[in-house]
Design a protein around this motif. Structure first.
Motif, PDB file in Angstrom:
ATOM      1  N   TYR A  90       0.836  -1.207   0.000  1.00  0.00           N
ATOM      2  CA  TYR A  90       0.000   0.000   0.000  1.00  0.00           C
ATOM      3  C   TYR A  90       0.871   1.258   0.000  1.00  0.00           C
ATOM      4  O   TYR A  90       0.622   2.199  -0.764  1.00  0.00           O
ATOM      5  CB  TYR A  90      -0.927  -0.002   1.214  1.00  0.00           C
ATOM      6  CG  TYR A  90      -1.627   1.316   1.418  1.00  0.00           C
ATOM      7  CD1 TYR A  90      -2.713   1.683   0.622  1.00  0.00           C
ATOM      8  CD2 TYR A  90      -1.194   2.212   2.394  1.00  0.00           C
ATOM      9  CE1 TYR A  90      -3.350   2.902   0.797  1.00  0.00           C
ATOM     10  CE2 TYR A  90      -1.825   3.432   2.576  1.00  0.00           C
ATOM     11  CZ  TYR A  90      -2.905   3.765   1.787  1.00  0.00           C
ATOM     12  OH  TYR A  90      -3.523   4.975   1.960  1.00  0.00           O
ATOM     13  N   THR A  91       1.883   1.272   0.860  1.00  0.00           N
ATOM     14  CA  THR A  91       2.734   2.457   0.945  1.00  0.00           C
ATOM     15  C   THR A  91       3.534   2.667  -0.336  1.00  0.00           C
ATOM     16  O   THR A  91       3.753   3.808  -0.766  1.00  0.00           O
ATOM     17  CB  THR A  91       3.693   2.344   2.140  1.00  0.00           C
ATOM     18  OG1 THR A  91       4.425   1.110   2.057  1.00  0.00           O
ATOM     19  CG2 THR A  91       2.923   2.378   3.450  1.00  0.00           C
TER      20      THR A  91
ATOM     21  N   TYR B 115       1.228   4.213  -2.849  1.00  0.00           N
ATOM     22  CA  TYR B 115       0.973   5.614  -2.506  1.00  0.00           C
ATOM     23  C   TYR B 115       2.164   6.499  -2.864  1.00  0.00           C
ATOM     24  O   TYR B 115       1.995   7.574  -3.460  1.00  0.00           O
ATOM     25  CB  TYR B 115       0.665   5.755  -1.018  1.00  0.00           C
ATOM     26  CG  TYR B 115       0.767   7.184  -0.543  1.00  0.00           C
ATOM     27  CD1 TYR B 115      -0.159   8.138  -0.950  1.00  0.00           C
ATOM     28  CD2 TYR B 115       1.834   7.599   0.265  1.00  0.00           C
ATOM     29  CE1 TYR B 115      -0.046   9.453  -0.550  1.00  0.00           C
ATOM     30  CE2 TYR B 115       1.945   8.917   0.669  1.00  0.00           C
ATOM     31  CZ  TYR B 115       1.006   9.832   0.263  1.00  0.00           C
ATOM     32  OH  TYR B 115       1.132  11.145   0.657  1.00  0.00           O
TER      33      TYR B 115
ATOM     34  N   GLU C  88       2.365   7.017  -6.630  1.00  0.00           N
ATOM     35  CA  GLU C  88       1.351   7.959  -7.104  1.00  0.00           C
ATOM     36  C   GLU C  88       1.704   9.392  -6.699  1.00  0.00           C
ATOM     37  O   GLU C  88       1.519  10.335  -7.487  1.00  0.00           O
ATOM     38  CB  GLU C  88      -0.022   7.583  -6.547  1.00  0.00           C
ATOM     39  CG  GLU C  88      -0.569   6.282  -7.117  1.00  0.00           C
ATOM     40  CD  GLU C  88      -1.893   5.895  -6.485  1.00  0.00           C
ATOM     41  OE1 GLU C  88      -2.285   6.550  -5.484  1.00  0.00           O
ATOM     42  OE2 GLU C  88      -2.539   4.955  -6.996  1.00  0.00           O
ATOM     43  N   ALA C  89       2.203   9.558  -5.486  1.00  0.00           N
ATOM     44  CA  ALA C  89       2.598  10.892  -5.030  1.00  0.00           C
ATOM     45  C   ALA C  89       3.768  11.425  -5.852  1.00  0.00           C
ATOM     46  O   ALA C  89       3.835  12.621  -6.156  1.00  0.00           O
ATOM     47  CB  ALA C  89       2.959  10.855  -3.551  1.00  0.00           C
TER      48      ALA C  89
ATOM     49  N   GLY D 212      -0.652   8.574   3.769  1.00  0.00           N
ATOM     50  CA  GLY D 212      -1.418   8.249   2.570  1.00  0.00           C
ATOM     51  C   GLY D 212      -2.914   8.298   2.814  1.00  0.00           C
ATOM     52  O   GLY D 212      -3.678   8.775   1.972  1.00  0.00           O
TER      53      GLY D 212
ATOM     54  N   ASP E 207      -3.865  11.915   3.086  1.00  0.00           N
ATOM     55  CA  ASP E 207      -3.745  12.534   1.765  1.00  0.00           C
ATOM     56  C   ASP E 207      -4.940  12.176   0.892  1.00  0.00           C
ATOM     57  O   ASP E 207      -5.561  13.050   0.273  1.00  0.00           O
ATOM     58  CB  ASP E 207      -2.442  12.079   1.116  1.00  0.00           C
ATOM     59  CG  ASP E 207      -2.212  12.719  -0.238  1.00  0.00           C
ATOM     60  OD1 ASP E 207      -2.837  13.756  -0.519  1.00  0.00           O
ATOM     61  OD2 ASP E 207      -1.401  12.190  -1.020  1.00  0.00           O
ATOM     62  N   GLN E 208      -5.274  10.879   0.832  1.00  0.00           N
ATOM     63  CA  GLN E 208      -6.390  10.454  -0.002  1.00  0.00           C
ATOM     64  C   GLN E 208      -7.714  11.027   0.478  1.00  0.00           C
ATOM     65  O   GLN E 208      -8.604  11.321  -0.326  1.00  0.00           O
ATOM     66  CB  GLN E 208      -6.459   8.921  -0.035  1.00  0.00           C
ATOM     67  CG  GLN E 208      -5.293   8.255  -0.743  1.00  0.00           C
ATOM     68  CD  GLN E 208      -5.237   8.589  -2.221  1.00  0.00           C
ATOM     69  OE1 GLN E 208      -6.273   8.747  -2.866  1.00  0.00           O
ATOM     70  NE2 GLN E 208      -4.036   8.716  -2.757  1.00  0.00           N
TER      71      GLN E 208
ATOM     72  N   HIS F  42      -5.493  14.909  -1.678  1.00  0.00           N
ATOM     73  CA  HIS F  42      -5.224  14.479  -3.054  1.00  0.00           C
ATOM     74  C   HIS F  42      -6.089  15.219  -4.071  1.00  0.00           C
ATOM     75  O   HIS F  42      -5.572  15.762  -5.060  1.00  0.00           O
ATOM     76  CB  HIS F  42      -5.429  12.970  -3.184  1.00  0.00           C
ATOM     77  CG  HIS F  42      -5.147  12.451  -4.560  1.00  0.00           C
ATOM     78  ND1 HIS F  42      -3.875  12.217  -5.023  1.00  0.00           N
ATOM     79  CD2 HIS F  42      -5.986  12.135  -5.587  1.00  0.00           C
ATOM     80  CE1 HIS F  42      -3.928  11.774  -6.265  1.00  0.00           C
ATOM     81  NE2 HIS F  42      -5.193  11.726  -6.632  1.00  0.00           N
TER      82      HIS F  42
ATOM     83  N   LYS G 257       1.874  17.400   2.749  1.00  0.00           N
ATOM     84  CA  LYS G 257       1.794  15.959   2.513  1.00  0.00           C
ATOM     85  C   LYS G 257       3.154  15.276   2.397  1.00  0.00           C
ATOM     86  O   LYS G 257       3.245  14.064   2.585  1.00  0.00           O
ATOM     87  CB  LYS G 257       0.957  15.682   1.265  1.00  0.00           C
ATOM     88  CG  LYS G 257       1.616  16.166  -0.024  1.00  0.00           C
ATOM     89  CD  LYS G 257       0.634  16.200  -1.189  1.00  0.00           C
ATOM     90  CE  LYS G 257       0.151  14.840  -1.583  1.00  0.00           C
ATOM     91  NZ  LYS G 257      -0.732  14.855  -2.743  1.00  0.00           N
TER      92      LYS G 257
END
Length: 357
Positions: free
Chosen positions: A41-42, A45, A48-49, A179, A182-183, A187, A324
């Protein structure tokens, strides 16, 4: 105060449940470490960041290139003795802000890259193996001594396990928590600000390449000829009398502008309102005429107004990326660090050893 709470739990006679809870924590954390669920997951993230931050940086460089080009544009005027004026000089303050925005995006990208590298390190098998060995040793000690924290060895193994657990999951949990926040909150706001900046004419580059080989060759030939003229004018500037230099300098500036536009057109990256110029470079004369038709003070002023209106969006993006990529990770890491220090200071034996009657 924590010691008093542990003492109260000890005398409550409910230590068995706490020992089973610690047993489950050891087994569960080792299993979670090997499963890699949070790691995946990290990683997603962070990737994507990084894409988002890179897009923001590209926009910053495109805005900087556009402003720099406008600042190099000059217009002739014939009031009185005549002369020329720089059309983009009024954009100096905005150009400084865009430079700071670009630097902020570099910092954000650097922070994300560091986090990605550290995540790869703590997700390596060596940390998983060490945590597993520590957990198994702690369980064996608990079975032999009927307590997780019996004696100095048991207490050392317990604290060693928590130390390795912290190293293994601290950054992972920090990035995961960041994350989630942020989401949930940042985001979409960031995407909206990026879309506003991308909509500015001249910022969002065109990706199409020329499919006409003759036009591409013509542009290349024009650029070469213009570069030769620029070299010749530069050499003449050092030899002509001072009173003739202003005219030659204006010619040199016009040629440099022409070269820049031709290069943008050849690469298919002609900014916004210059897009029509790309089809007019069939000859050197047409190219110069296209510049004079496409670039005028009114258009520059209108573009400046749009860029000025984007100041708030630039500041918002800088704040969002600072939050973020720097502030929130540091905040979560500080909280975890405080928790780790608290765990290291207390005496787990108050809970994990049988109560004395």
């Amino acid at each position: 105060m924590m010691t008093e709470v542990m003492t109260a739990i000890k005398h409550s006679g409910d230590t068995s449940r706490w020992r089973w809870l610690f047993f489950g924590l050891i087994v569960g954390s080792v299993g979670l470490s090997w499963s890699g669920v949070i790691d995946r997951y990290t990683t997603v993230y962070i990737d994507e960041a990084l894409v988002q931050a890179s897009s923001a940086f590209v926009i910053a460089r495109a805005m900087n290139a556009l402003i720099s080009f406008l600042q190099s544009v000059t217009f002739e005027f014939s009031v009185g003795i005549g002369g020329s004026v720089g059309a983009g000089q009024v954009l100096d303050p905005l150009n400084d802000l865009v430079e700071q925005y670009s630097s902020a995006m570099k910092l954000a990208i650097g922070s994300l890259v560091i986090q990605k590298v550290l995540l790869e390190i703590v997700s390596d098998n060596i940390f998983k193996i060490l945590l597993t060995i520590s957990g198994v040793a702690l369980l064996i000690s608990a079975v032999i001594n009927r307590s997780f924290a019996a004696g100095y060895l048991g207490l050392f193994l317990l604290r060693l396990f928590f130390a390795l657990l912290f190293l293994r999951f601290a950054l992972v949990l920090v990035v995961a928590a960041n994350g989630i926040v942020d989401q949930a909150f940042l985001h979409q706001r960031t995407e909206n600000q990026l879309q506003i900046l991308e909509s500015i004419e001249g910022v969002n580059e065109q990706d199409n390449k020329f499919t006409n080989p003759e036009l591409h060759s013509s542009l290349t030939a024009n650029i070469t000829e213009l570069q030769q003229q620029a070299i010749t004018l530069t050499q003449r500037l050092s030899t002509v009398p001072p009173q003739q230099r202003p005219q030659l300098q204006r010619q040199l500036a016009d040629i440099n502008n022409q070269i820049q536009l031709a290069e943008l057109a050849r690469e298919g990256k002609t900014p916004g309102f210059f897009a029509a110029i790309s089809n007019s470079f069939s000859s050197l004369g047409d190219g110069i005429a296209a510049i004079k038709d496409a670039v005028n003070p009114r258009q520059v002023y209108q573009l400046k107004q749009r860029l000025d209106n984007a100041v708030a969006n630039i500041l918002n993006l800088m704040a969002l990326f600072f939050l973020k990529t720097l502030l929130l990770p540091l905040l979560f890491l500080y909280i975890l660090n405080k928790g780790f220090k608290l765990i290291w200071r207390i005496n787990p034996g108050l809970v994990l050893q049988p109560a004395t009657k």
